[in-house]
Scaffold this active site. Sequence first.
Site, PDB file in Angstrom:
ATOM      1  N   CYS A 101       0.826  -1.211   0.000  1.00  0.00           N
ATOM      2  CA  CYS A 101       0.000   0.000   0.000  1.00  0.00           C
ATOM      3  C   CYS A 101       0.860   1.262   0.000  1.00  0.00           C
ATOM      4  O   CYS A 101       1.549   1.524  -0.979  1.00  0.00           O
ATOM      5  CB  CYS A 101      -0.974  -0.049   1.179  1.00  0.00           C
ATOM      6  N   HIS A 133      -3.836  -5.454  -0.384  1.00  0.00           N
ATOM      7  CA  HIS A 133      -3.574  -5.902   0.987  1.00  0.00           C
ATOM      8  C   HIS A 133      -3.631  -7.428   1.075  1.00  0.00           C
ATOM      9  O   HIS A 133      -4.705  -8.005   1.289  1.00  0.00           O
ATOM     10  CB  HIS A 133      -4.603  -5.291   1.945  1.00  0.00           C
ATOM     11  N   GLU A 158      -2.760  -9.343   3.415  1.00  0.00           N
ATOM     12  CA  GLU A 158      -3.091  -9.828   4.758  1.00  0.00           C
ATOM     13  C   GLU A 158      -4.587  -9.860   5.030  1.00  0.00           C
ATOM     14  O   GLU A 158      -5.033 -10.493   5.979  1.00  0.00           O
ATOM     15  CB  GLU A 158      -2.408  -8.953   5.815  1.00  0.00           C
TER      16      GLU A 158
END
Length: 384
Positions: free
Chosen positions: A276, A360, A362
């Site tokens: 990001c 992202h 995760e």
Amino acid sequence: MAQATPSHPTACLALADGTIFYGHGFGATGRCVAELCFNTAMTGYQEIMTDPSYAGQIVTFTFPHIGNTGVNAEDDETEEPVAEGMIVKWDPTSPSSWRSTETLSSWLASRKRIAIGGVDTRRLTRAIRQQGAPHVALEHSESGNFDTDALVKAARDFAGLEGMDLAKQVTCSQSYRWDEMRWAWPEGYQTQTEPKHKVVAIDYGAKRNILRCLASTGCEVVVLPADATAQDILAHNPDGVFLSNGPGDPAATGVYAVPMIKEILETTDLPVFGICLGHQMLALALGGKTIKMNHGHHGANHPVKDLETGKVEITSMNHGFAVDAQSLPSGVRQTHVSLFDGSNCGIALDGRPVYSVQHHPEASPGPQDSFYLFEKFADYMSKS
């Protein structure tokens, strides 16, 4: 059972162009001013509200049923909510999840975050797409008395996110160590007791689950503040450097972050991985540029193509700025692109264990489509 709906509007949203929306307030009372974005995720509202990348923003949720699973301490991505406020279609219902420990409304109220329900979020989303991310003022008052002219003026006076370095507002104040791994049934969160690698993570607004993913791939994680220098990092003798997500204008954060990254790249051959804002910082350090997007990418259903394997990943995204792929210099290749609009979603430095992605990994909407990015980082450290 839904919360009792007031007979009159108790919240008001004013856009800088003068458009006014009325609805039912919940959470804290008061006023906030911010940039408005929309998020298309069907789940994860608590993680979204506590994601530091949403600093300076109010989130419109396009999925109408927000709040129906309540909140719980395990799902916080940071200690407190960071998004300024939230906008939903339907007033939150009583939670019906066994994991819930509190209602969304009480959770927001205790953390001084304002929300409004009963809004035509489809109309609002269209306005965001057509105008770009507008500046807005949101007020919750039980009296239902609103000075709409003052609200519109407050929205117009908002400086906006361009040129704002918000990473320094959400970063940690001092270094700390992280050893908690990803949640797993039935144990929950476990501790990493046998790390194989030492990673220094630069906190531009790091989400907890990113740190958990690093720990789950065998990393001892040391987290440093956003303005950490190359000397600060190298003093920990790391096996790799991680650049976290975060809010604001990457060019503003890059004033101090880019020189640090350049020094790491020029003086070491350490693996470097960014996500990001960390992706944008790496791109700037390698000679690329970033641009402000019309309305950004915010959601958990974004298809991203890995250009090196041809694989399409379903990803989570939250960014209002993007790396300009046309600005990438020779030796820096584009590795991932958005299948929504073709915007850049990943880069890598030729011949070096240095790479980053805009999405992202995760957040796991795939749910495991992108976890290989953490495993690649661990593999690079094993070989270095």
